[in-house]
Design a protein around this motif. Structure first.
Motif, PDB file in Angstrom:
ATOM      1  N   LEU A 104       0.836  -1.196   0.000  1.00  0.00           N
ATOM      2  CA  LEU A 104       0.000   0.000   0.000  1.00  0.00           C
ATOM      3  C   LEU A 104       0.877   1.255   0.000  1.00  0.00           C
ATOM      4  O   LEU A 104       2.029   1.211   0.448  1.00  0.00           O
ATOM      5  CB  LEU A 104      -0.895   0.010   1.240  1.00  0.00           C
ATOM      6  N   PRO A 105       0.329   2.375  -0.456  1.00  0.00           N
ATOM      7  CA  PRO A 105       1.090   3.634  -0.395  1.00  0.00           C
ATOM      8  C   PRO A 105       1.526   3.977   1.026  1.00  0.00           C
ATOM      9  O   PRO A 105       2.551   4.626   1.233  1.00  0.00           O
ATOM     10  CB  PRO A 105       0.092   4.666  -0.938  1.00  0.00           C
ATOM     11  N   SER A 106       0.770   3.494   2.023  1.00  0.00           N
ATOM     12  CA  SER A 106       1.107   3.761   3.424  1.00  0.00           C
ATOM     13  C   SER A 106       2.286   2.930   3.910  1.00  0.00           C
ATOM     14  O   SER A 106       2.789   3.134   5.014  1.00  0.00           O
ATOM     15  CB  SER A 106      -0.111   3.461   4.307  1.00  0.00           C
ATOM     16  N   GLY A 107       2.725   1.973   3.100  1.00  0.00           N
ATOM     17  CA  GLY A 107       3.847   1.126   3.476  1.00  0.00           C
ATOM     18  C   GLY A 107       3.443  -0.229   4.016  1.00  0.00           C
ATOM     19  O   GLY A 107       4.286  -1.104   4.201  1.00  0.00           O
ATOM     20  N   GLU A 108       2.162  -0.420   4.307  1.00  0.00           N
ATOM     21  CA  GLU A 108       1.692  -1.718   4.794  1.00  0.00           C
ATOM     22  C   GLU A 108       1.579  -2.702   3.630  1.00  0.00           C
ATOM     23  O   GLU A 108       1.519  -2.306   2.458  1.00  0.00           O
ATOM     24  CB  GLU A 108       0.337  -1.551   5.491  1.00  0.00           C
ATOM     25  N   LEU A 109       1.538  -3.976   3.979  1.00  0.00           N
ATOM     26  CA  LEU A 109       1.360  -5.036   2.988  1.00  0.00           C
ATOM     27  C   LEU A 109      -0.022  -5.651   3.145  1.00  0.00           C
ATOM     28  O   LEU A 109      -0.564  -5.709   4.257  1.00  0.00           O
ATOM     29  CB  LEU A 109       2.416  -6.130   3.163  1.00  0.00           C
ATOM     30  N   VAL A 110      -0.580  -6.127   2.031  1.00  0.00           N
ATOM     31  CA  VAL A 110      -1.828  -6.885   2.059  1.00  0.00           C
ATOM     32  C   VAL A 110      -1.585  -8.205   1.336  1.00  0.00           C
ATOM     33  O   VAL A 110      -0.962  -8.233   0.270  1.00  0.00           O
ATOM     34  CB  VAL A 110      -2.988  -6.121   1.390  1.00  0.00           C
ATOM     35  N   THR A 111      -2.055  -9.293   1.930  1.00  0.00           N
ATOM     36  CA  THR A 111      -1.920 -10.613   1.313  1.00  0.00           C
ATOM     37  C   THR A 111      -3.294 -11.208   1.038  1.00  0.00           C
ATOM     38  O   THR A 111      -4.270 -10.905   1.720  1.00  0.00           O
ATOM     39  CB  THR A 111      -1.140 -11.581   2.231  1.00  0.00           C
ATOM     40  N   GLY A 112      -3.349 -12.080   0.036  1.00  0.00           N
ATOM     41  CA  GLY A 112      -4.556 -12.835  -0.278  1.00  0.00           C
ATOM     42  C   GLY A 112      -4.217 -14.308  -0.311  1.00  0.00           C
ATOM     43  O   GLY A 112      -3.129 -14.692  -0.763  1.00  0.00           O
ATOM     44  N   SER A 113      -5.138 -15.151   0.149  1.00  0.00           N
ATOM     45  CA  SER A 113      -4.790 -16.559   0.370  1.00  0.00           C
ATOM     46  C   SER A 113      -5.884 -17.516  -0.070  1.00  0.00           C
ATOM     47  O   SER A 113      -7.043 -17.144  -0.256  1.00  0.00           O
ATOM     48  CB  SER A 113      -4.497 -16.769   1.864  1.00  0.00           C
ATOM     49  N   SER A 114      -5.479 -18.779  -0.181  1.00  0.00           N
ATOM     50  CA  SER A 114      -6.438 -19.853  -0.454  1.00  0.00           C
ATOM     51  C   SER A 114      -7.387 -20.074   0.717  1.00  0.00           C
ATOM     52  O   SER A 114      -8.375 -20.802   0.578  1.00  0.00           O
ATOM     53  CB  SER A 114      -5.700 -21.163  -0.771  1.00  0.00           C
ATOM     54  N   ASP A 115      -7.109 -19.456   1.874  1.00  0.00           N
ATOM     55  CA  ASP A 115      -8.035 -19.568   3.008  1.00  0.00           C
ATOM     56  C   ASP A 115      -9.227 -18.623   2.862  1.00  0.00           C
ATOM     57  O   ASP A 115     -10.035 -18.492   3.779  1.00  0.00           O
ATOM     58  CB  ASP A 115      -7.314 -19.334   4.337  1.00  0.00           C
ATOM     59  N   THR A 116      -9.327 -17.935   1.709  1.00  0.00           N
ATOM     60  CA  THR A 116     -10.428 -17.030   1.300  1.00  0.00           C
ATOM     61  C   THR A 116     -10.325 -15.639   1.913  1.00  0.00           C
ATOM     62  O   THR A 116     -11.188 -14.799   1.674  1.00  0.00           O
ATOM     63  CB  THR A 116     -11.839 -17.600   1.597  1.00  0.00           C
ATOM     64  N   THR A 117      -9.279 -15.358   2.698  1.00  0.00           N
ATOM     65  CA  THR A 117      -9.190 -14.056   3.362  1.00  0.00           C
ATOM     66  C   THR A 117      -8.084 -13.189   2.773  1.00  0.00           C
ATOM     67  O   THR A 117      -7.182 -13.668   2.078  1.00  0.00           O
ATOM     68  CB  THR A 117      -8.907 -14.211   4.869  1.00  0.00           C
ATOM     69  N   LEU A 118      -8.162 -11.884   3.099  1.00  0.00           N
ATOM     70  CA  LEU A 118      -7.078 -10.945   2.903  1.00  0.00           C
ATOM     71  C   LEU A 118      -6.583 -10.564   4.293  1.00  0.00           C
ATOM     72  O   LEU A 118      -7.365 -10.534   5.241  1.00  0.00           O
ATOM     73  CB  LEU A 118      -7.531  -9.672   2.181  1.00  0.00           C
ATOM     74  N   LYS A 119      -5.296 -10.269   4.399  1.00  0.00           N
ATOM     75  CA  LYS A 119      -4.753  -9.809   5.681  1.00  0.00           C
ATOM     76  C   LYS A 119      -3.922  -8.548   5.456  1.00  0.00           C
ATOM     77  O   LYS A 119      -3.178  -8.446   4.472  1.00  0.00           O
ATOM     78  CB  LYS A 119      -3.904 -10.888   6.356  1.00  0.00           C
ATOM     79  N   LEU A 120      -4.057  -7.606   6.383  1.00  0.00           N
ATOM     80  CA  LEU A 120      -3.298  -6.355   6.369  1.00  0.00           C
ATOM     81  C   LEU A 120      -2.147  -6.480   7.361  1.00  0.00           C
ATOM     82  O   LEU A 120      -2.354  -6.861   8.517  1.00  0.00           O
ATOM     83  CB  LEU A 120      -4.217  -5.188   6.753  1.00  0.00           C
ATOM     84  N   TRP A 121      -0.923  -6.150   6.893  1.00  0.00           N
ATOM     85  CA  TRP A 121       0.275  -6.364   7.699  1.00  0.00           C
ATOM     86  C   TRP A 121       1.023  -5.060   7.952  1.00  0.00           C
ATOM     87  O   TRP A 121       1.282  -4.294   7.018  1.00  0.00           O
ATOM     88  CB  TRP A 121       1.227  -7.353   7.004  1.00  0.00           C
ATOM     89  N   ARG A 122       1.374  -4.843   9.196  1.00  0.00           N
ATOM     90  CA  ARG A 122       2.316  -3.788   9.564  1.00  0.00           C
ATOM     91  C   ARG A 122       3.549  -4.508  10.084  1.00  0.00           C
ATOM     92  O   ARG A 122       3.540  -5.066  11.173  1.00  0.00           O
ATOM     93  CB  ARG A 122       1.712  -2.854  10.605  1.00  0.00           C
ATOM     94  N   GLY A 123       4.602  -4.522   9.256  1.00  0.00           N
ATOM     95  CA  GLY A 123       5.729  -5.401   9.555  1.00  0.00           C
ATOM     96  C   GLY A 123       5.262  -6.841   9.428  1.00  0.00           C
ATOM     97  O   GLY A 123       4.617  -7.213   8.448  1.00  0.00           O
TER      98      GLY A 123
END
Length: 758
Positions: free
Chosen positions: A158-177
């Motif tokens: 993201l422009p904010s520096g965070e990461l987002v992942t998408g998975s076979s578990d059907t979810t997205l996750k937002l990561w700070r570090g």
């Protein structure tokens, strides 16, 4: 159609790849990069002679299996012309300098396919089917963490520096570090692709057929539904337009949540990306990347457009299905010369490019035309067709013994015993198969509670019919039958040329004796005699239950493995290969493997040092393979699985046929072991390795066969079936089915059947 929207039209076609184009990467002003199943990354630059076109400027060779995700490194001091990062099924992340076209970094650490890549302030972030994210800096793995409990399919910064992942578990996750700050829940199947929507949030593409726009709070701002199959990718443009690509052979363009254009392709569309100017690049399974534009000055010439529409037409014909079968598989009008068997019986035949249904008129003894059969949007009617007749079910039946697959038709209104009898007579098969056929029909049609009139008598034997659930002298398997999976038991390499081994060790020992600097490494006469005694014990297999090795014997061999020059090790390792098959030899060696300084693992790592010698790799991989014969090694093998597979990962692409077979056997044994241990992480790594072997083109037949059996076994009895399907195992099964080698084709059928089971 929105009045402000201009339709995209074909600008040019990028031809050069020899297989599916899997990924697109826009490389600033440098052009476009594409990745492919053909193991290459190709760079395309604007053609100076025609501003509408792109021409191939570089081919990047380095991956050993198909290449997927790509990311562009913009020009900097280290890469003045920019760079490319690529990931593949071979588990590697490669970094390329576009000034030279050379590979400058090889990043190893993932245990399974690399699925996506992102850049984060100079770091490379990679996601993988092994459920981890890895951060790389200056060619080294900086950190790694399990981001999901299922394979990670996508990652975006993201422009904010965070990461987002998408998975076979059907979810997205937002990561700070490496800390998850939010989980997005809403999709009902694998999240396959992600993109940033400027100033709004995150776009996600899913196997559930939808695209969603999420606020970073987790709120769904918009859902776009229109694709009829898996959505593989999504991208956005500063104009507000969104593009998605799908298994349904369309790239769709969306504006304000509405599909404003669908661009048809002659194959699955794996990826779609916007260029800075608003043009769109698409990656297709026909091996062609295409550029689409709204700029009238850059539209392709009439000949190119005509060629494109011809490709679409050919693709449609190849896919057209009538009554669940391909059009070309339907019988011709000659099928109507055969009388029907009952009033109202239907038959579908091919007339030109259409399927036409007929019904049998029993009174007038002729076929009456009903009309043209038109499939619904799902691409096929529910009732399959065989020889022009519709049935509730048409099963593939493999009776073994090298016989071809037979088609067994069945309607739920039929008596399964009558159906079995008729089919056996038609196929000229023994009536002794009757019980198995009936059990197969009942199991695969869900008729678990079927009972027969007890007064029924078999017209061929005069006895009562066999009814599943009752005792019988013959066993009838009610499970779907597979020809080659699952694999049970371990395979070993138990043939040795002992005289040749002794001769080679003696030759090397004499070389050491004649070298003053290395004379101290040689064997003395007593040790040579002990070596002869070891070989004598190994040759006498009839006394394996009682013969023993002296402690000095194993100590001597291990000393040679540690001290002899690497180029002289292979006959010593080959001796060790046979010792581990001896009960006492295996027990003695295990003590050294379990010691603090694990001499067995040390040997494996030593012989794999670059440059590794094929003879050392071959003999050592066979040592490890033979360890599977003894269950006392199972914990050791499971514990060091990752290190062992990493050491031998290059074997799948070796031109040495014996090495290919040995590595594939190791993978198959690991599959059997890790299924038994219910080790999902291990199964995932082994599946990845087996798929990589199966993707190899110039592969020894038995090596490919064993890799395919490993895949099928892991899908049937392991915990990674969904991962295999996400790996596009259907394509591997399709290629295997077309093989001229019978057993390869058979195991291909097994895998295809597994992909179709729920």
């Amino acid at each position: 159609m929105d009045i402000d929207f201009k339709e995209y039209q074909l600008r040019c076609q990028l031809r050069g790849h020899e297989d599916d184009v899997r990924g697109i990467c826009v490389c600033g002003n440098a052009g476009i990069a594409t990745s492919s199943r053909d193991r290459t990354v190709r760079l395309w630059s604007l053609d100076p002679s025609d501003e509408r076109r792109y021409s191939e400027s570089k081919i990047l060779l380095g991956h050993t299996s198909f290449v997927g995700p790509l990311v562009w490194i913009s020009p900097n001091e280290e890469y003045p012309d920019g760079g490319i990062v690529s990931g593949g099924l071979d588990t590697m992340v490669l970094v390329w300098d576009l000034k030279t076209g050379e590979k400058v970094q090889t990043l190893r650490g993932h245990q399974s396919q690399v699925t996506c890549l992102a850049l984060d302030n100079g770091d490379i972030v990679s996601s993988s089917m092994d459920c981890t994210l890895r951060r790389w800096r200056k060619g080294q793995s900086l950190e790694s963490w399990e981001a999901h409990k299922a394979p990670i399919q996508a990652v975006v910064k993201l422009p904010s520096g965070e990461l987002v992942t998408g998975s076979s578990d059907t979810t997205l996750k937002l990561w700070r570090g490496s800390t998850c700050t939010h989980t997005f829940v809403g999709h009902t199947d694998t999240v396959r692709g992600l993109a940033v929507m400027s100033e709004l949030g995150i776009l996600s593409a899913s196997h559930d057929g939808s695209i969603r726009l999420w606020a970073l709070s987790g709120e769904v701002l918009m859902e776009m539904v229109g694709h009829t199959s898996i959505v593989y990718s999504v991208d956005s443009h500063v104009s507000g337009l969104i593009v998605s690509s799908s298994e349904d052979c369309f790239a769709k363009i969306w504006k304000d949540g509405v599909c404003v254009q669908s661009i048809e392709h002659p194959g699955c569309v794996w990826d779609a990306k916007f260029l800075e100017n608003g043009d769109i690049a698409t990656a297709c399974s026909d091996g062609v990347a295409r550029i689409w534009t709204v700029n009238q000055d850059k539209i392709a010439d009439a000949l190119e457009v005509e060629l494109y529409f011809s490709q679409i037409a050919q693709h449609k014909i190849s896919r057209k299905r009538v009554g669940g079968l391909k059009l070309e598989e339907l019988p011709g009008l000659e099928a109507l010369q055969i009388p029907g068997t009952s009033g109202g019986q239907t038959k579908v035949v091919r007339e030109g490019d259409n399927g036409v249904a007929y019904a049998w008129n029993i009174r007038e003894q002729k076929w009456d035309k009903i009309g043209e059969v038109v499939d619904g949007p799902d691409g096929g009617m529910k009732r399959p067709v065989l020889d022009g007749n519709e049935y509730d079910h048409v099963f593939d039946v493999d009776i073994g013994d090298g016989e071809p697959i037979r088609k067994l038709p069945y309607n739920r209104s039929d008596n399964p015993y009558d159906a079995a009898d008729k089919w056996l007579l038609k196929e000229n098969l023994p009536l002794s198969y009757r019980e198995q056929v009936v059990a197969f029909i009942l199991q695969n049609t869900g008729q678990k509670d079927f009972t027969l009139d007890p007064s029924f008598r078999d017209p061929y034997t005069g006895s009562s019919a066999y009814v599943p659930g009752q005792s019988s002298n013959k066993s009838a398997s009610a499970k779907p039958t597979f020809k080659h999976v699952p694999k049970k038991g371990m395979l070993v390499f138990d043939v040795a040329q002992f005289d040749g081994i002794l001769k080679k060790i003696t030759e090397f020992n004499n070389n050491l004796l004649s070298d003053q600097e290395k004379k101290n490494l040689s064997l003395n006469e007593v040790e040579v005699s002990r070596l002869v005694a070891i070989v004598k014990i190994l040759k006498d297999t009839s006394h394996y239950h009682s013969s023993k090795f002296a402690e000095v014997d194993s100590a001597m061999l291990l000393r040679l493995l540690k001290s002899w020059p690497v180029a002289m090790l292979f006959p010593v390792i080959d001796t060790l290969r046979m010792i581990v098959l001896h009960p006492d030899g295996a027990t003695v060696l295990l003590q050294h493997a379990e010691a603090r300084n694990d001499l067995l693992l040390e040997m494996i790592k030593r012989v794999a040092t670059n440059p590794s010698l094929p003879a050392n790799l071959l003999t050592s991989v066979r040592v490890v393979t033979n360890l599977f014969k003894n269950s006392c090694y199972y914990n050791w093998l499971q514990k060091h699985r990752s290190e062992i597979l990493d050491v031998y990962s290059s074997c799948s692409s070796s031109p040495n046929k014996n090495l290919q077979l040995s590595y594939a056997t190791l993978i198959l044994n690991y599959a059997v072991l890790l299924i038994e241990k219910k080790d999902q992480e291990g199964q995932s790594q082994v599946l990845s390795a087996a798929l990589q072997i199966a993707e190899e083109e110039n592969l020894e037949v038995d090596a490919k066969f064993r890799a395919l059996v490993a895949i099928g076994s892991l899908m049937l009895e392991g915990l990674v079936k969904k991962i295999a399907i996400d790996f596009d195992v259907e394509n591997i099964a399709k290629i295997a089915k077309a093989s001229k080698e019978t057993k390869i084709a058979e195991v291909g059928v097994d895998i295809e059947l597994l992909t179709r089971q729920s």
